[in-house]
Design a protein around this motif. Structure first.
Motif, short mmCIF file in Angstrom:
data_model
loop_
_atom_site.label_atom_id
_atom_site.label_comp_id
_atom_site.label_asym_id
_atom_site.label_seq_id
_atom_site.Cartn_x
_atom_site.Cartn_y
_atom_site.Cartn_z
N MET A 27 0.82 -1.20 0.00
CA MET A 27 0.00 0.00 0.00
C MET A 27 0.86 1.26 0.00
SD MET A 27 -3.01 -1.11 2.68
CE MET A 27 -3.72 0.53 2.67
N HIS A 28 1.90 1.26 0.82
CA HIS A 28 2.80 2.41 0.91
C HIS A 28 3.37 2.75 -0.46
CE1 HIS A 28 5.88 5.00 2.86
NE2 HIS A 28 6.64 4.58 1.85
N GLU A 29 3.84 1.74 -1.17
CA GLU A 29 4.46 1.96 -2.48
C GLU A 29 3.41 2.30 -3.54
OE1 GLU A 29 6.56 -1.70 -3.05
OE2 GLU A 29 8.18 -1.15 -1.65
N ALA A 30 2.25 1.64 -3.47
CA ALA A 30 1.23 1.82 -4.50
C ALA A 30 0.67 3.23 -4.53
CB ALA A 30 0.10 0.81 -4.28
N TYR A 31 0.36 3.79 -3.36
CA TYR A 31 -0.23 5.13 -3.33
C TYR A 31 0.74 6.18 -3.86
CZ TYR A 31 -4.68 4.10 -1.05
OH TYR A 31 -5.96 3.65 -0.79
N ARG A 32 2.03 5.93 -3.73
CA ARG A 32 3.04 6.89 -4.21
C ARG A 32 3.31 6.76 -5.71
NH1 ARG A 32 3.22 6.21 0.96
NH2 ARG A 32 4.04 7.84 2.36
N LYS A 33 2.73 5.74 -6.35
CA LYS A 33 2.87 5.56 -7.79
C LYS A 33 1.68 6.12 -8.56
CE LYS A 33 5.76 1.42 -7.43
NZ LYS A 33 5.82 -0.05 -7.63
N LEU A 34 0.64 6.54 -7.85
CA LEU A 34 -0.57 7.04 -8.50
C LEU A 34 -0.30 8.40 -9.14
CD1 LEU A 34 -3.05 6.03 -5.68
CD2 LEU A 34 -2.80 4.92 -7.90
N GLU A 35 -0.82 8.61 -10.34
CA GLU A 35 -0.51 9.83 -11.10
C GLU A 35 -1.71 10.72 -11.39
OE1 GLU A 35 1.53 8.45 -14.57
OE2 GLU A 35 3.39 7.99 -13.48
N ASP A 36 -2.92 10.19 -11.26
CA ASP A 36 -4.10 11.01 -11.54
C ASP A 36 -5.28 10.38 -10.80
OD1 ASP A 36 -5.78 12.94 -12.62
OD2 ASP A 36 -6.00 11.91 -14.55
N PHE A 37 -5.21 10.42 -9.48
CA PHE A 37 -6.06 9.59 -8.64
C PHE A 37 -6.92 10.41 -7.70
CE2 PHE A 37 -6.43 7.26 -4.53
CZ PHE A 37 -7.16 6.16 -4.95
N ARG A 38 -8.17 9.96 -7.56
CA ARG A 38 -9.05 10.56 -6.56
C ARG A 38 -9.84 9.45 -5.88
NH1 ARG A 38 -12.94 15.91 -6.92
NH2 ARG A 38 -13.36 16.02 -4.67
N GLN A 39 -9.94 9.55 -4.56
CA GLN A 39 -10.67 8.57 -3.76
C GLN A 39 -11.48 9.30 -2.71
OE1 GLN A 39 -8.22 5.80 -1.51
NE2 GLN A 39 -9.84 4.26 -1.49
N PHE A 40 -12.75 8.93 -2.62
CA PHE A 40 -13.65 9.54 -1.63
C PHE A 40 -14.16 8.43 -0.73
CE2 PHE A 40 -17.68 11.32 -0.11
CZ PHE A 40 -17.27 12.59 0.29
N VAL A 41 -13.79 8.50 0.56
CA VAL A 41 -14.11 7.43 1.51
C VAL A 41 -15.07 7.95 2.57
CG1 VAL A 41 -13.14 5.77 3.15
CG2 VAL A 41 -11.79 6.49 1.17
N VAL A 42 -16.08 7.14 2.89
CA VAL A 42 -17.04 7.47 3.95
C VAL A 42 -16.82 6.52 5.11
CG1 VAL A 42 -19.48 7.62 4.57
CG2 VAL A 42 -18.73 8.32 2.28
N LEU A 43 -16.62 7.10 6.32
CA LEU A 43 -16.38 6.31 7.54
C LEU A 43 -17.56 6.47 8.49
CD1 LEU A 43 -13.41 6.84 6.42
CD2 LEU A 43 -12.68 6.65 8.79
#
Length: 243
Positions: A27-43
């Motif tokens: 996860m640590h590596e993957a999120y730093r490779k994203l280039e045009d990303f948006r995520q909306f999370v509901v808790l």
């Protein structure tokens, strides 16, 4: 698009039984490779009023994280490629300064250095790249299974930590996008003498081609009339003490 070599590596990772540390490293590596990303999370936290929303935007080292509770802004932080900034809306203060994005370049080992009280857990989301769950004793993966969630293929990991006094447990289920190692959903169940908590996080938006622009990461000073400017390092200290 994922090339054949990357796809092959992902298939190997999915078939291999991972440790909890392996999963966090992915996860640590993957999120730093994203280039045009948006995520909306509901808790949501069962039995407790209120809904928290987390809006993440990532374009390499440029990033933004906005948190609201019941629709009211609580925190907004970002890096526009040259300047770091942070807004704490409750205190009506903000800070900004030029520099590098240390969170983007931070190693996995550095990100994971956090002392947790025995018999407790913490959810860390102090920047757009990190979404960590830590417990003491540490969480251990019990199962790793492919599933279908909302019509999409996911990998489900179930982890657990038994409390020191033997009176409770922490169980965490995480559903991951198997092609990206991005967290799609989580379900955290905490049982103890003091009571129970059941926290659920669901991605309502997950876009890898979000068409983000420079303005998505810039601090809008016009929206901060009545806010007081402060040292960014002092504000970051406040934020880390809260998390």
């Amino acid at each position: 698009m994922i090339n054949a070599a990357v796809a092959a590596c992902l298939l190997v990772s999915q078939s291999k039984v991972l440790t909890y540390e392996d999963l966090n490293r992915h996860m640590h590596e993957a999120y730093r490779k994203l280039e045009d990303f948006r995520q909306f999370v509901v808790l949501t936290n069962a039995g407790r009023p209120g809904t928290t929303t987390i809006d993440k935007r990532i374009a390499g080292e440029r990033s933004r994280l906005a948190v609201k509770i019941d629709g009211q802004p609580v925190m907004d932080m970002g890096y526009d490629g040259g300047n770091k900034w942070l807004i704490l809306h409750g205190a009506r203060v903000y800070g900004t300064e030029p520099g590098k994005n240390e969170e983007f370049s931070m190693s996995f080992e550095q990100a994971g250095k956090k002392a947790i009280e025995p018999g407790s857990f913490e959810i860390s989301m102090t920047d757009a790249y990190n979404f960590r769950f830590d417990a003491n004793p540490p969480l251990k993966i019990l199962s790793q299974t492919p599933e279908t969630l909302d019509g999409k293929r996911v990998l489900k990991f179930v982890s657990q930590s038994n409390k020191v006094d033997g009176t409770g447990s922490i169980t965490l289920a995480q559903w991951m996008d198997p092609n990206r190692w991005v967290l799609v959903r989580f379900d955290l169940d905490v049982k103890s003498k003091a009571g129970s908590q059941h926290i659920v996080g669901v991605s309502k938006e997950l876009d890898y081609a979000a068409k983000l622009s420079v303005s998505d990461f810039q601090l809008d000073l016009n929206s901060l009339r009545g806010y007081r400017a402060m040292s960014l390092s002092e504000l970051l200290g406040r934020l880390r003490r809260r998390s």
